[in-house]
Write a protein that holds these residues in place. Structure first.
Motif, PDB file in Angstrom:
ATOM      1  N   LYS A  28      -7.464 -12.802   3.466  1.00 30.85           N
ATOM      2  CA  LYS A  28      -6.976 -13.064   2.110  1.00 30.85           C
ATOM      3  C   LYS A  28      -6.788 -11.764   1.346  1.00 30.85           C
ATOM      4  O   LYS A  28      -5.759 -11.559   0.706  1.00 30.85           O
ATOM      5  N   LYS A  29      -7.753 -10.871   1.428  1.00 28.01           N
ATOM      6  CA  LYS A  29      -7.658  -9.586   0.740  1.00 28.01           C
ATOM      7  C   LYS A  29      -6.483  -8.782   1.278  1.00 28.01           C
ATOM      8  O   LYS A  29      -5.713  -8.209   0.508  1.00 28.01           O
ATOM      9  N   SER A  30      -6.308  -8.777   2.576  1.00 26.69           N
ATOM     10  CA  SER A  30      -5.209  -8.044   3.192  1.00 26.69           C
ATOM     11  C   SER A  30      -3.859  -8.618   2.760  1.00 26.69           C
ATOM     12  O   SER A  30      -2.937  -7.871   2.414  1.00 26.69           O
ATOM     13  N   LEU A  31      -3.745  -9.938   2.757  1.00 26.79           N
ATOM     14  CA  LEU A  31      -2.500 -10.577   2.328  1.00 26.79           C
ATOM     15  C   LEU A  31      -2.201 -10.287   0.868  1.00 26.79           C
ATOM     16  O   LEU A  31      -1.054 -10.018   0.495  1.00 26.79           O
ATOM     17  N   ASP A  33      -3.205  -7.680  -0.870  1.00 27.33           N
ATOM     18  CA  ASP A  33      -2.822  -6.272  -0.983  1.00 27.33           C
ATOM     19  C   ASP A  33      -1.366  -6.069  -0.573  1.00 27.33           C
ATOM     20  O   ASP A  33      -0.605  -5.377  -1.254  1.00 27.33           O
ATOM     21  N   ASN A  34      -0.973  -6.703   0.537  1.00 34.96           N
ATOM     22  CA  ASN A  34       0.420  -6.605   0.981  1.00 34.96           C
ATOM     23  C   ASN A  34       1.372  -7.216  -0.031  1.00 34.96           C
ATOM     24  O   ASN A  34       2.450  -6.685  -0.303  1.00 34.96           O
ATOM     25  N   PHE A  35       0.982  -8.338  -0.602  1.00 40.63           N
ATOM     26  CA  PHE A  35       1.814  -9.007  -1.606  1.00 40.63           C
ATOM     27  C   PHE A  35       2.001  -8.122  -2.825  1.00 40.63           C
ATOM     28  O   PHE A  35       3.118  -7.983  -3.337  1.00 40.63           O
ATOM     29  N   VAL A  36       0.914  -7.512  -3.294  1.00 42.88           N
ATOM     30  CA  VAL A  36       0.998  -6.648  -4.474  1.00 42.88           C
ATOM     31  C   VAL A  36       1.905  -5.458  -4.187  1.00 42.88           C
ATOM     32  O   VAL A  36       2.740  -5.087  -5.014  1.00 42.88           O
ATOM     33  N   GLU A  37       1.778  -4.872  -3.013  1.00 43.02           N
ATOM     34  CA  GLU A  37       2.643  -3.745  -2.655  1.00 43.02           C
ATOM     35  C   GLU A  37       4.103  -4.168  -2.619  1.00 43.02           C
ATOM     36  O   GLU A  37       4.981  -3.420  -3.046  1.00 43.02           O
ATOM     37  N   GLU A  38       4.361  -5.365  -2.124  1.00 45.83           N
ATOM     38  CA  GLU A  38       5.735  -5.856  -1.991  1.00 45.83           C
ATOM     39  C   GLU A  38       6.355  -6.188  -3.343  1.00 45.83           C
ATOM     40  O   GLU A  38       7.523  -5.933  -3.590  1.00 45.83           O
TER      41      GLU A  38
END
Length: 85
Positions: A28-31, A33-38
């Motif tokens: 969840k944390k990884s997803l 983080d990726n979402f925020v970057e995107e």
């Protein structure tokens, strides 16, 4: 003893659940983080395209957001007014 057997069985059931829970939290944390970057650097038009948001829905959401801001402001003013009495 019977108690020891119950405790062992409970641990056998609980430990895998705890491991999966930790794995899910990490994913969840990884997803996120990726979402925020995107999404972080995109303008509102790009975000609207990503969401596939209908123009009418967007206008209604913005109107509701403005109405909410007005209601929150009115609530704060009423609260201050009533507390000063």
């Amino acid at each position: 003893s019977a108690y020891l057997g119950v405790v062992c069985n409970q641990l056998k059931a609980t430990i895998p659940k705890a491991i999966v829970h930790c794995l899910v939290l990490q994913a969840k944390k990884s997803l996120l983080d990726n979402f925020v970057e995107e999404v972080a650097g995109k303008d509102s038009e790009s975000l609207r395209r990503l969401l596939g948001e209908n123009e009418e829905v967007m206008q209604r959401r913005e109107a509701c957001s403005k109405r909410l801001d007005l209601l929150q402001t009115a609530y704060r003013e009423l609260t201050v007014s009533l507390s000063s009495r």
